[in-house]
Design a protein around this motif. Structure first.
Motif, short mmCIF file in Angstrom:
data_model
loop_
_atom_site.label_atom_id
_atom_site.label_comp_id
_atom_site.label_asym_id
_atom_site.label_seq_id
_atom_site.Cartn_x
_atom_site.Cartn_y
_atom_site.Cartn_z
N GLY A 260 0.84 -1.02 -0.02
CA GLY A 260 0.19 0.08 0.09
C GLY A 260 0.90 1.21 -0.06
N GLU A 261 1.85 1.22 0.74
CA GLU A 261 2.70 2.40 0.90
C GLU A 261 3.44 2.51 -0.42
N GLN A 262 4.12 1.63 -0.99
CA GLN A 262 4.69 1.71 -2.26
C GLN A 262 3.90 2.28 -3.32
N LEU A 263 2.55 1.50 -3.50
CA LEU A 263 1.66 2.14 -4.58
C LEU A 263 1.27 3.26 -4.28
N GLN A 264 1.16 4.02 -3.26
CA GLN A 264 0.56 5.15 -2.92
C GLN A 264 1.56 6.14 -3.33
N LYS A 265 2.84 5.91 -2.87
CA LYS A 265 3.94 6.64 -3.18
C LYS A 265 4.23 6.90 -4.74
N TRP A 266 3.96 5.80 -5.36
CA TRP A 266 3.89 5.57 -6.96
C TRP A 266 2.77 6.38 -7.78
N LEU A 267 1.71 6.22 -7.21
CA LEU A 267 0.49 6.57 -7.95
C LEU A 267 0.18 8.13 -7.55
N SER A 268 0.57 8.59 -6.60
CA SER A 268 -0.20 9.71 -6.08
C SER A 268 0.25 11.02 -6.68
N ARG A 269 1.41 10.88 -7.64
CA ARG A 269 1.82 12.06 -8.54
C ARG A 269 1.15 12.14 -9.85
N TYR A 270 0.06 11.27 -10.17
CA TYR A 270 -0.56 11.47 -11.21
C TYR A 270 -2.09 11.62 -11.32
#
Length: 357
Positions: A73-83
């Protein structure tokens, strides 16, 4: 599905993949929809090992384990939050995958699915067994994605032709890239070519750092674009410490395909009267090229670190990543542990999928 819902499903997929580790395969009894996909994944891991001589069980499990670590969850949030996914108009995106290492095209698959597009996948015949199980598990926990994923079969009489797509992400050699650029010239596309990775040594590295560098060199037998295929060393560099630190990888020579490459390349170099350094399982050859053959590591000497860094900037189209102790370099032993936002060829795949098609 909202982006939050897709993230939730990918996190569950990460937990499914987390059952398959080098340290041991352990079934999680309370994992949703785990059967029959756990058993099927076990079967396909074994099948992949027999299908492709470079896909050892250890390397297949290593790949699955790295993806499990990435899909939290943490890695996905960090990846996708910028788009911004709100204005994405769903399209069909063709994905042409390479087959040099296990699941090498999985990041493209994830990117297309998470952005809301349909993934039309053309797999390499060298790596065609693992992704279908993963896709089936994903659609089992997220039936909404069933019509968003299509994997073309690789039939006995040749691979199926990819048709009816709006954009394409294709990975291949420099030669196939030219074909891709011509063939897909009328479509939005991301075309990837050959890349290799390098390491810059100063002579002050610890034994632990050099041992970690061995992972960057030997994992997947050096077949990945993130594998170190070139060393840059000071003029007076002594390779003794390097050879001592990497010695734990000596069993790699027991793999027949690797040993055949080692013997062949050594014979060719000796017949050509090249000066070599070697330790029984790795050949070191001084060479300005970035891409070295299997079981061979090229090296080049440098005098000035700043001049070297300027030279590498000019060669950035050849380089995937650089290992070293510099501020902008990847730490030793980390090349095969990329983050979700570490894009191949430094091309932001999600930006392409959310803004350019």
């Amino acid at each position: 599905m909202t982006i939050e819902q897709r993230m939730e499903k990918l996190e569950k997929l990460g937990k499914f993949l987390g059952q398959f580790k080098i340290s041991g395969i352990q079934k999680e009894e309370d994992l949703s929809h785990n059967e029959p996909y756990f058993s099927e994944m076990l079967a396909q891991i074994e099948a992949a090992v027999h299908h492709n001589g470079w896909f050892t069980k250890e390397n297949v499990l290593f790949s699955l384990e790295q993806w499990a670590k990435a899909l939290t969850g943490e890695q996905l949030q960090k990846w996708l939050s910028r788009y911004d996914f709100k204005n994405v108009t769903p399209k069909t995106v063709g994905i042409i995958m390479a087959g040099n290492i296990p699941l090498v095209g999985f990041h493209d698959f994830l990117s297309v699915v998470v952005s809301g597009h349909k993934a039309l996948v053309k797999q390499s015949s060298n790596d065609q067994l693992l992704l279908p199980v993963i896709a089936d598990y994903l659609t089992a926990i997220a039936p909404e994605l069933k019509n968003k994923i299509e994997i073309l079969p690789n039939a006995a009489d040749g691979p199926s032709k990819m048709t009816n797509f709006d954009a394409v992400i294709a990975t291949g050699s420099n030669n196939t890239a030219r074909y891709f650029e011509y063939y897909f010239s009328g479509k939005p596309s991301v075309i990837r070519k050959n890349r290799n990775s390098a390491a810059i040594l100063t002579g002050k590295e610890s034994k632990e750092e050099l041992s970690a560098l061995a992972e960057d060199i030997f994992r997947y037998y050096g077949l990945g674009c993130r594998n170190v295929s070139k060393l840059y060393v000071p003029q007076d560099y002594d390779f003794t410490s390097f050879f001592e630190a990497i010695y734990s990888w000596n069993p790699i020579i027991n793999q027949a395909k690797y040993a055949n490459n080692y013997d062949y390349n050594k014979a060719v170099y000796l017949m050509s009267q090249y000066q070599l350094l070697e330790n029984g399982f790795l050949i070191l050859k001084e060479d300005k090229s970035m891409s070295s053959p299997i079981a061979t590591l090229f090296y080049e000497k440098y005098e000035d670190r700043e001049k070297l860094e300027e030279e590498l900037k000019l060669r950035r189209e050849e380089i995937q990543c650089i290992v070293g102790n510099g501020a902008s370099e990847i730490k030793f032993g980390e090349t095969q542990h990329p983050n979700l936002w570490d894009y191949a060829d430094n091309v932001d795949t999600l930006q392409f999928l959310t803004e350019k098609i």
